[in-house]
Scaffold this active site. Structure first.
Site, short mmCIF file in Angstrom:
data_model
loop_
_atom_site.label_atom_id
_atom_site.label_comp_id
_atom_site.label_asym_id
_atom_site.label_seq_id
_atom_site.Cartn_x
_atom_site.Cartn_y
_atom_site.Cartn_z
N HIS A 148 0.87 -1.18 0.02
CA HIS A 148 0.03 0.08 0.20
C HIS A 148 0.89 1.26 -0.02
O HIS A 148 2.04 1.26 0.51
CB HIS A 148 -1.04 0.25 1.41
CG HIS A 148 -1.95 -1.04 1.31
ND1 HIS A 148 -1.91 -1.84 2.41
CD2 HIS A 148 -3.07 -1.19 0.39
CE1 HIS A 148 -3.16 -2.41 2.09
NE2 HIS A 148 -3.79 -2.18 1.10
N CYS A 235 -2.33 0.18 10.43
CA CYS A 235 -3.20 -0.69 9.70
C CYS A 235 -4.37 -1.23 10.78
O CYS A 235 -5.42 -1.52 10.50
CB CYS A 235 -2.65 -2.00 9.13
SG CYS A 235 -1.35 -1.57 8.38
C1 CIR Z 1 -3.50 -7.65 3.54
O1 CIR Z 1 -2.67 -8.30 2.82
O2 CIR Z 1 -4.62 -7.38 3.00
C2 CIR Z 1 -3.14 -7.83 5.07
N1 CIR Z 1 -2.43 -9.08 5.29
C3 CIR Z 1 -2.24 -6.71 5.46
C4 CIR Z 1 -2.94 -5.36 5.34
C5 CIR Z 1 -1.98 -4.18 6.11
N2 CIR Z 1 -3.12 -3.08 5.90
C6 CIR Z 1 -2.53 -1.75 5.73
O3 CIR Z 1 -1.24 -1.66 5.33
N3 CIR Z 1 -3.24 -0.66 5.85
#
Ligand code: CIR
Length: 240
Positions: A148, A235
């Site tokens: 992201h 997150c």
């Molecule tokens: C994913 O791949 O969606 C989750 N394992 C990690 C999400 C991390 N979220 C973020 O950076 N906002």
């Protein structure tokens, strides 16, 4: 959450460790001066601990997003009752996909990164809604290799970005003062500023030393196990 999405092989997260990291995170948020609304676990959604991705919140209102990973579609519907409890205005994107991790709110504009999770259509739909809430949106290409946009960068005060070497060479943040994390400490570029505290990965001691000497008030948190599923400190919460 031990079945959470991850881009690379290697050891996965252990439940007890993630639980401990999450608990320490919650305490650090409280110490930084915010009150918490902790949600129930959603057993069918292994990545739902990362509440930052399915919604965006501002004091003026909330926007429900549409996560770009198939296993995460549906998280937003579970978040909706909580969001409606706190916000009178709740909008939702009506095209494409967008993850909150791709959205960086800066003082003058909201940057939306295009990624494997955020499509052009999703970014445009989101930009429209942001404009209705009075924000200017800018759609950008995030630094290479980042899941992201915010995987690679955090606004740590009104004029400073903590980022990776890739983030700096992308030129995306050239209007800010840029602090580049030390080599090997790239995961710490996803940090979290809350009031006058900066939550930072404890796994980045050299970066922490530099930020400390620049006067940032740091809360250092172990991120070993959440990093294993490509996540960091922004997150696990939605803030307003
Ligand atoms: C994913 O791949 O969606 C989750 N394992 C990690 C999400 C991390 N979220 C973020 O950076 N906002």
């Amino acid at each position: 959450m031990v079945e959470g999405l991850r881009a690379h092989d290697g050891p996965g997260p252990a439940y007890e460790h993630v639980a401990a990291e999450h608990e320490a995170y919650a305490r650090a948020l409280e110490q930084a001066g915010v009150s918490l609304d902790i949600l129930e676990p959603l057993e069918d959604f292994p990545d739902s601990i990362f509440v930052e991705d399915p919604a965006l919140v501002f004091s003026e209102g909330a926007i429900l997003l549409n996560p770009g990973a198939a296993s995460r579609v549906g998280e937003g519907e579970h978040l909706l009752p909580v969001v409606e409890k706190h916000f009178e205005t709740v909008m939702r994107i009506d095209h494409g996909h967008a993850d909150g991790g791709d959205v960086m709110v800066t003082p003058d504009l909201v940057m939306i990164g295009l990624s494997a999770r955020t499509s052009e259509a999703g970014a445009r739909s989101l930009a429209n809604l942001l404009e209705q809430l009075g924000h200017t949106a800018q759609i950008v290409q995030p630094p290479r290799g980042a899941l992201h946009l915010k995987t690679a960068a955090t606004l740590i005060d009104e004029e400073t970005i903590l980022t990776t070497a890739e983030g700096r060479s992308s030129g995306l943040f050239s209007r800010f003062r840029q602090i580049v994390v030390d080599p090997g400490e790239e995961a710490a570029a996803n940090a979290l500023r809350i009031n006058d505290s900066l939550l930072l990965s404890a796994n980045a001691p050299r970066t922490a030393d530099r930020l400390d000497s620049l006067g940032y008030r740091l809360a250092l948190l172990d991120t070993t196990h959440i990093n294993r599923i490509d996540a960091g400190l922004s997150c696990m919460s939605l803030r307003w």
